[in-house]
Design an enzyme around this catalytic site. Structure first.
Site, PDB file in Angstrom:
ATOM      1  N   ASN A  53     -51.732   9.051  -8.490  1.00 53.11           N
ATOM      2  CA  ASN A  53     -51.425   9.600  -9.825  1.00 53.11           C
ATOM      3  C   ASN A  53     -52.371   9.049 -10.894  1.00 53.11           C
ATOM      4  O   ASN A  53     -51.944   8.500 -11.902  1.00 53.11           O
ATOM      5  CB  ASN A  53     -49.950   9.367 -10.192  1.00 53.11           C
TER       6      ASN A  53
ATOM      7  N   HIS B 116     -50.526   1.128  -8.264  1.00 57.34           N
ATOM      8  CA  HIS B 116     -51.076   2.167  -9.149  1.00 57.34           C
ATOM      9  C   HIS B 116     -52.089   1.460 -10.036  1.00 57.34           C
ATOM     10  O   HIS B 116     -51.698   0.729 -10.951  1.00 57.34           O
ATOM     11  CB  HIS B 116     -49.975   2.783 -10.007  1.00 57.34           C
ATOM     12  N   PHE B 117     -53.373   1.671  -9.760  1.00 60.83           N
ATOM     13  CA  PHE B 117     -54.403   0.900 -10.478  1.00 60.83           C
ATOM     14  C   PHE B 117     -55.105   1.697 -11.580  1.00 60.83           C
ATOM     15  O   PHE B 117     -56.059   1.222 -12.184  1.00 60.83           O
ATOM     16  CB  PHE B 117     -55.402   0.297  -9.481  1.00 60.83           C
ATOM     17  N   ARG B 118     -54.670   2.936 -11.812  1.00 64.51           N
ATOM     18  CA  ARG B 118     -54.978   3.689 -13.046  1.00 64.51           C
ATOM     19  C   ARG B 118     -56.393   4.192 -13.215  1.00 64.51           C
ATOM     20  O   ARG B 118     -56.681   4.836 -14.225  1.00 64.51           O
ATOM     21  CB  ARG B 118     -54.602   2.849 -14.286  1.00 64.51           C
TER      22      ARG B 118
ATOM     23  N   ASP C 185     -45.464  -1.880  -5.875  1.00 66.99           N
ATOM     24  CA  ASP C 185     -45.461  -0.723  -6.782  1.00 66.99           C
ATOM     25  C   ASP C 185     -46.038  -1.130  -8.147  1.00 66.99           C
ATOM     26  O   ASP C 185     -45.581  -0.664  -9.187  1.00 66.99           O
ATOM     27  CB  ASP C 185     -44.044  -0.155  -6.938  1.00 66.99           C
TER      28      ASP C 185
HETATM   29  O1  DOR Z   1     -41.990   3.143 -12.106  1.00 66.70           O
HETATM   30  C1  DOR Z   1     -42.907   3.738 -11.571  1.00 66.70           C
HETATM   31  N1  DOR Z   1     -44.046   3.969 -12.206  1.00 66.70           N
HETATM   32  N2  DOR Z   1     -42.749   4.180 -10.306  1.00 66.70           N
HETATM   33  C2  DOR Z   1     -43.688   4.936  -9.701  1.00 66.70           C
HETATM   34  O2  DOR Z   1     -43.534   5.235  -8.536  1.00 66.70           O
HETATM   35  C3  DOR Z   1     -44.861   5.420 -10.468  1.00 66.70           C
HETATM   36  C4  DOR Z   1     -45.184   4.457 -11.500  1.00 66.70           C
HETATM   37  C5  DOR Z   1     -46.321   4.774 -12.435  1.00 66.70           C
HETATM   38  O3  DOR Z   1     -47.318   5.305 -11.964  1.00 66.70           O
HETATM   39  O4  DOR Z   1     -46.232   4.427 -13.605  1.00 66.70           O
END
Ligand code: DOR
Length: 440
Positions: free
Chosen positions: A98, A66-68, A305
């Site tokens: 996300n 997740h690189f935001r 992750d």
């Molecule tokens: O702990 C988590 N945080 N698990 C995920 O799958 C999503 C992630 C996030 O985007 O912060």
């Protein structure tokens, strides 16, 4: 005459595609591996790396990060995250939807690809996120490594948890579906039950093992009904692993994170909310079962992750503290340290962190050291131990759950498409990776 596209790696312990090691040289021309031999005489090379004492592995392909960017760049962005990748030996990544806006349309996917082409030091691919309403996008989006479904632990449109919402996604199209498998209805119920408790350890009780198992079972049921390619993200419990041991169709894969292998619920006492993630860390009996499932091929590969949040966010009291921890710059040393301690072999680590990922996501020409393959490589030092130090981290969030851990297998050189992107503590930020391709 010197050829700027040629790189010669000399006298490395090379992990060959048959899983054996070979002491020799690797010649790279035009971004691809062209020759592997015990002593390559090459007059036209422009650069030579003396790799004596180092081990040459295929670059890590991290299939869940997740690189935001866009939208949450205060936590991380594609540039800082890719710097962290380069330092950690990660030469390709698959990133989750996300972000803000959510990656749920072709336009949002195109925007990410454009941003990555401008700022990523390593290769990149992106998931398209499922909502209850974007089935046409899920079927046609291109290029993407697959569809991501958050069955649980999400809010807003990316939360797709009921069988009625899930079924059309499994029924239409053929591309890979990757699920974050947690039972949202159960989590909501249990949240009420434990309301008012601020000890972060309660997180593992609220989002318990049964919540994970329920969702994994539902995803598997739908995958079997439609024979749909399914990947189970960050499998965290022994019961899920044992369930898959009994019933895992050939078109289903599963992954585990390093943190679910080397941490457990004891971590809350030491690092508090920094240990909080989804799915949560589990009781100490789980990692043992996950390790066995990984060694037995029930779990196919490893993903970090990588999910950075700022220290200020993490300092909030549970449950206001967000879930997630960074991982791309420690995952390879964490796993290679496990190998040196005898939990697995270096060759298994490389399979789980590169070869098997390329195979599962059908990424051509990556994940092996072999003539004709892309020169995405990492040279690691398996002889020296060094601690994880906060001040050396490249991730924008600036912390790691593994600070102070004394690890071996740190990257000394990371090479992307034949170009040295990281060398002995220094990044070459002029280098850009490429968009990954996926055979569909
Ligand atoms: O702990 C988590 N945080 N698990 C995920 O799958 C999503 C992630 C996030 O985007 O912060």
């Amino acid at each position: 005459m010197s050829n700027p596209n040629t790189l010669l790696i000399r006298q490395a312990q090379i992990l060959l595609s048959d899983g054996h090691f070979f002491l020799g040289d690797v010649l790279i021309q035009g971004g691809q591996i062209t020759q592997i031999a015990s002593n390559i005489l090459c007059s036209e090379h422009s650069s030579i790396i003396d790799a004596s004492g180092l081990t040459l592995l295929p670059g890590v392909i991290d299939p869940q990060v997740h690189f935001r960017e866009p939208g949450l760049e205060y936590k991380e962005d594609l540039h800082t995250a890719s710097c962290a990748c380069a330092k950690g030996g990660v030469t390709s990544f698959l990133e989750m939807p996300n972000t803000r806006p959510l990656t749920t349309t072709q336009a949002a996917l195109d925007d990410k690809l454009q941003r990555a082409s401008e700022k990523c030091l390593v290769n990149y691919g992106f998931f398209i996120g499922a909502t209850a309403e974007n089935l046409p996008d899920l079927v046609t989006a291109h290029p993407t490594c697959g569809i991501k479904i958050f069955m649980g632990s999400m809010h807003g449109p990316l939360q797709v948890s009921t069988e009625a919402e899930l079924e059309p996604i499994f029924a239409n199209g053929t591309r890979l579906i990757a699920v974050h498998a947690e039972d949202q209805a159960r989590i909501i119920e249990r949240r009420k039950q434990y309301e008012g408790i601020t000890d972060p350890a309660i997180h593992s009780m609220i989002q318990d093992e049964t919540a994970a198992l329920n969702a994994t079972k539902l995803a598997l049921k739908l995958s079997k009904k439609y024979q749909r390619r399914l990947h189970i993200l960050h499998l965290s419990t022994g019961i899920e692993a044992e369930f898959l041991r009994e019933d895992k169709p050939s078109w289903v894969t599963a992954e585990v994170t390093p943190q679910h292998l080397v941490l457990n619920t004891d971590a809350y006492e030491k690092i508090g909310t920094l240990a909080q993630m989804n799915p949560p860390l589990r009781s100490p009996d789980n990692p043992k079962i996950l390790w066995q499932a990984l060694r037995d091929g029930i779990i196919d590969f490893i993903a970090t992750d990588h999910a950075p949040h700022t220290l200020a966010e993490k300092a909030q009291t549970y449950p206001s503290s967000p879930s997630g921890m960074p991982g791309v710059e420690t995952s390879l040393p964490i796993m290679l340290t496990q190998a040196m301690q005898g939990n697995c072999t270096v060759s298994q680590v490389s399979n789980w962190m590169s070869t098997a990922v390329a195979k599962a996501y059908q990424i051509p020409n990556k994940g092996l050291i072999q003539a004709g393959y892309d020169a995405d490589l990492v040279l690691v030092d398996l002889n020296t131990y060094r601690p994880v130090l906060r001040e050396e981290l490249q991730t924008k969030c600036g912390w790691s759950p593994f600070e102070g851990w004394n690890l071996t297998g740190w990257p000394v050189y990371t090479i992307v498409g034949g170009q040295v992107v990281y060398e002995k503590g220094k990044l070459n930020t002029d280098i850009r990776g490429k968009a990954l391709r996926f055979r569909e």
